[in-house]
Write a protein that holds these residues in place. Structure first.
Motif, PDB file in Angstrom:
ATOM      1  N   ALA A 559       0.717  -1.719  -0.318  1.00  0.00           N
ATOM      2  CA  ALA A 559       0.178   0.622   0.093  1.00  0.00           C
ATOM      3  C   ALA A 559       0.853   1.545   0.256  1.00  0.00           C
ATOM      4  O   ALA A 559       0.043   2.202  -0.051  1.00  0.00           O
ATOM      5  CB  ALA A 559      -0.550  -0.009   1.253  1.00  0.00           C
ATOM      6  N   GLY A 560       2.182   1.168   0.151  1.00  0.00           N
ATOM      7  CA  GLY A 560       3.034   2.428   0.516  1.00  0.00           C
ATOM      8  C   GLY A 560       3.773   2.762   1.262  1.00  0.00           C
ATOM      9  O   GLY A 560       4.015   3.712   1.828  1.00  0.00           O
ATOM     10  N   VAL A 561       3.107   2.172   2.897  1.00  0.00           N
ATOM     11  CA  VAL A 561       3.917   2.170   4.204  1.00  0.00           C
ATOM     12  C   VAL A 561       4.741   1.615   4.289  1.00  0.00           C
ATOM     13  O   VAL A 561       5.486   1.093   3.627  1.00  0.00           O
ATOM     14  CB  VAL A 561       2.612   1.872   5.310  1.00  0.00           C
ATOM     15  CG1 VAL A 561       3.395   2.074   6.686  1.00  0.00           C
ATOM     16  CG2 VAL A 561       1.449   1.864   5.143  1.00  0.00           C
ATOM     17  N   SER A 562       5.776   2.439   4.177  1.00  0.00           N
ATOM     18  CA  SER A 562       7.660   2.072   5.043  1.00  0.00           C
ATOM     19  C   SER A 562       7.233   1.165   5.850  1.00  0.00           C
ATOM     20  O   SER A 562       7.216   1.729   7.088  1.00  0.00           O
ATOM     21  CB  SER A 562       7.959   3.030   4.807  1.00  0.00           C
ATOM     22  OG  SER A 562       8.466   3.963   5.441  1.00  0.00           O
ATOM     23  N   VAL A 563       8.469   0.279   6.146  1.00  0.00           N
ATOM     24  CA  VAL A 563       8.762  -0.390   6.999  1.00  0.00           C
ATOM     25  C   VAL A 563       9.910  -1.067   7.976  1.00  0.00           C
ATOM     26  O   VAL A 563      10.729  -0.489   7.088  1.00  0.00           O
ATOM     27  CB  VAL A 563       8.089  -1.906   7.384  1.00  0.00           C
ATOM     28  CG1 VAL A 563       8.349  -2.949   8.059  1.00  0.00           C
ATOM     29  CG2 VAL A 563       6.817  -2.065   6.526  1.00  0.00           C
ATOM     30  N   THR A 564      10.237  -1.193   9.289  1.00  0.00           N
ATOM     31  CA  THR A 564      11.455  -0.758   9.412  1.00  0.00           C
ATOM     32  C   THR A 564      11.649  -1.689  10.826  1.00  0.00           C
ATOM     33  O   THR A 564      10.846  -1.675  11.535  1.00  0.00           O
ATOM     34  CB  THR A 564      11.434   0.347   9.902  1.00  0.00           C
ATOM     35  OG1 THR A 564      12.043   2.020   9.158  1.00  0.00           O
ATOM     36  CG2 THR A 564      13.391   1.612  11.452  1.00  0.00           C
TER      37      THR A 564
END
Length: 677
Positions: A559-564
């Motif tokens: 969906a375009g959310v970045s993850v760390t």
């Protein structure tokens, strides 16, 4: 009234004294019955009929398949109908002797201990002896149906005799259970007598009908047998239902409802002043057993675990399966030192693998211990304290943790604070602070991490470390996460358009299959582009359920959310995690950053992590940057982002825009100033 008692605990003076007392009473009362029968005679006893019923008594007492379950406390058999029938046939002394003999034969065949054999024989002898003395008190010294008529006087004597037999046996069993379970007698009497009433009363009531029917005509026996069988089956079904309502069907331990009831009963009793220990146990890596070997093997593991757990506990401990692979134990009257020793012994008992289908399986457990009332004034509070201790034991792989061993007086109060969380959300006691993350190449603001604070009206400012960990073990983490998300989205317009908003996600959030979809729906409703949001997930949260975590990460990134990956290097870091989880960044844990100046090994680790991440196309954030020297070191390694007190402490949203206009440091190394915040 039971013909089989609970498994007796290891020898203790009060219990041994009670057994000896019952045995003495049995000998004395039986001797009195024998003497009175010899003195008054026993009339014209039909010894053929007596022998036939006596044979049935021995057979039914010694046949396990004929047993009715008396809750979880023992066995009730049809032999009581035959025993009372012998009493009514006119030779009480012989009836006592046959019943005691049948009881001993049954115990010897079952290889029971001498204490149990003595107690059971004494128990049944005493009950029948008091019933006999009741008949003697009414002047009945022979067959009560001779001729086959029953006067009002004899009928009252017979009824009272049956009641006395029933109550005497119930009182003896109830007193025994007070020693074994350390419960109040009246509580045991209410539970035990109600459970046994259907079976015992029906069996005793059949006895006079049996005697009359056999004397009238042997043809009556089949009709009576059919009636007795129906009564027997009905009583057994009723007792089974009562048992199943309070017990786990797989392990036959108490279930959650029954355990909470026992804990509440103890808390309300006068004996609660002596305190108690509550254990919460969880099998380590049980999910892997179910996933890899199947639920059938998993069920066998749970059954054997329950058996070994019960064997390792002291007599009188209340043991329950709360659900899944979680068990609970209540040990009444235990001190903190005794509780720790018992928990350690239980943990050690699982050192040897369980044998399942011919092969060994590890059954290590994590045990949390809490003390009542020190760690909670209500059953709910002390159970939660034990649960917190158990999760700590699981996290640190220590096996056993006692709640007070890591809680301060202030932290102890935090358990009760969980009840205030829902109200705190409604009353807006929570606030968000934001800590900047700086692009080390340009010195400009790249993202801010939202950090929760609780302004409690009584306890003041409470850091998230004091309540988030507890909330993660309950359903409270759901509404708390929703509050953080909604509040942060309201603050988002105050941030520069190029600045991302980083939010921390717990393991419990990831285990909710609907979390990703619901979060994306919230972003859509708020009109927020997913690219403005970054989710920080710890290694340990991923490790709790890697498959669910992977699915959530994939849905967010699609969906375009970045993850760390947060706290990288301190939890369950592995090359497999970097291979299987497609994320955008890793955040090196502050423990590596803050000690980089004093540990050459840590410095090499930081450089290796940065190099590996870049080769995989990932950015690297360093948290805990507190001095210029660390900044310069990270710049040399090519670290992408920095977060820490050197840049800024967490601040309110209205201060972020002013900070965003600044350029923190040049991209060239800066001479050390000794600056540290």
């Amino acid at each position: 009234m039971t013909t089989s008692t609970p498994q007796l605990a290891p020898s203790k003076r009060p219990l041994d004294a009670f057994i000896a007392f019952v045995a003495i009473v049995a000998v004395v009362t039986s001797t009195v019955v024998f003497a009175l029968e010899r003195h008054h005679g026993n009339g014209s006893v039909n010894w053929i009929l007596f022998g036939a019923i006596g044979f049935l008594l021995v057979v039914t007492e010694a046949t396990p398949s004929a047993a009715l379950r008396f809750g979880s406390e023992g066995l009730v058999t049809p032999s009581w109908a035959f025993a009372f029938a012998l009493l009514l046939l006119g030779s009480p002394a012989s009836a006592i002797a046959v019943m005691a003999f049948a009881s001993m034969i049954s115990d010897i065949a079952s290889k029971r201990g001498i204490d149990r054999l003595v107690f059971n024989a004494a128990q049944v002898s005493t009950s029948l002896a008091f019933g006999s003395l009741t008949l003697f008190a009414f002047g009945v010294h022979g067959p009560i149906f001779d001729p086959i008529r029953l006067s009002l006087h004899d009928g009252i004597a017979m009824i009272l005799s049956g009641v006395v037999v029933f109550l005497t046996n119930g009182i003896i069993i109830g007193l025994l259970l007070t020693f074994l379970e350390r419960k109040r007698f009246m509580a045991i009497a209410r539970q035990g007598l109600m459970l046994s009433m259907t079976a015992d009363a029906s069996m005793l009531a059949i006895a006079p009908v049996l005697v009359v029917s056999v004397q009238v005509s042997p043809l009556m026996v089949p009709l009576l047998g059919t009636t007795a069988l129906l009564v027997f089956l009905t009583a057994r079904q009723a007792l089974h239902r009562a048992h199943d309502a309070d017990h786990d069907p797989l392990t036959q331990l108490l279930n959650r409802r029954a355990f909470l009831g026992a804990l509440e009963e103890f808390a309300a009793s006068s004996t609660h002043e002596n305190g108690a220990a509550i254990f919460i146990l969880d099998l380590d890596k049980f999910k892997e057993v179910n996933d890899r070997l199947g639920h059938r093997v998993g069920d066998h593991v749970l059954q054997q675990f329950a058996t070994r757990l019960t064997a390792a506990l002291p007599g009188g401990a209340v043991v329950a399966r709360l659900g899944g692979d979680e068990f609970a134990v209540l040990v009444r009257g235990a001190s903190a030192d005794e509780a720790g020793a018992i928990a350690s012994r239980v943990h050690a008992s699982f050192g040897d693998p369980l044998q399942v289908d011919g092969f060994p399986l590890s059954a290590a457990s994590s045990i949390g211990v809490a003390m009542f009332p020190e760690h909670g004034s209500t059953p709910g509070e002390v159970l939660h304290a034990a649960d917190v201790a158990m999760y700590r034991a699981k996290r640190y792989r220590s096996g056993v943790e006692v709640f007070e061993s890591f809680g301060t007086a202030r932290e102890h109060g935090r358990v009760s604070l969980l009840a205030d969380v829902a109200g705190a959300i409604e009353q807006q006691q929570f606030e968000l602070l934001y800590q900047p993350q700086i692009d080390m190449r340009t010195g400009t603001l790249d993202a801010v991490e939202a950090l929760l604070r609780w302004e409690h009206p009584i306890h003041g400012t409470i850091a998230p470390g004091e309540f988030i960990g507890l909330a993660e073990q309950t359903d409270l983490i759901g509404p708390l996460t929703s509050y953080i998300l909604e509040r942060a989205l309201r603050d988002l317009p105050e941030l520069p358009d190029t600045c991302r908003l980083a939010l921390n996600i717990s393991a419990r959030n990831l285990q909710d299959r609907h979390f990703a979809r619901e979060t994306l729906d919230v972003l859509d409703a708020a009109g927020v582009a997913p690219s403005r949001i970054e989710l920080e997930i710890t290694e340990s949260a991923i490790a709790d359920d890697p498959e669910l975590a992977r699915l959530a990460v994939e849905e967010f990134r699609a969906a375009g959310v970045s993850v760390t990956i947060d706290d990288f290097g301190t939890g369950y870091a592995s090359f497999a995690m970097l291979r299987d989880f497609h994320v955008d960044r890793i955040k090196i844990d502050r423990s590596f950053i803050t000690s980089a100046q004093t540990s050459e090994r840590n410095t090499e680790i930081i450089g290796s992590i940065v190099d590996l991440a870049h080769r995989l196309g990932l950015e690297v954030t360093a948290e805990g940057v507190e001095c210029i020297d660390i900044w310069n070191l990270l710049t040399d390694f090519g670290c992408d982002l920095a977060q820490g007190f050197l840049v800024s402490r967490p601040v309110a949203i209205n201060e972020i825009r002013a900070l965003a206009a600044e350029t923190w440091f040049a991209t060239e190394p800066i001479a050390s100033t000794g600056l540290a915040s």
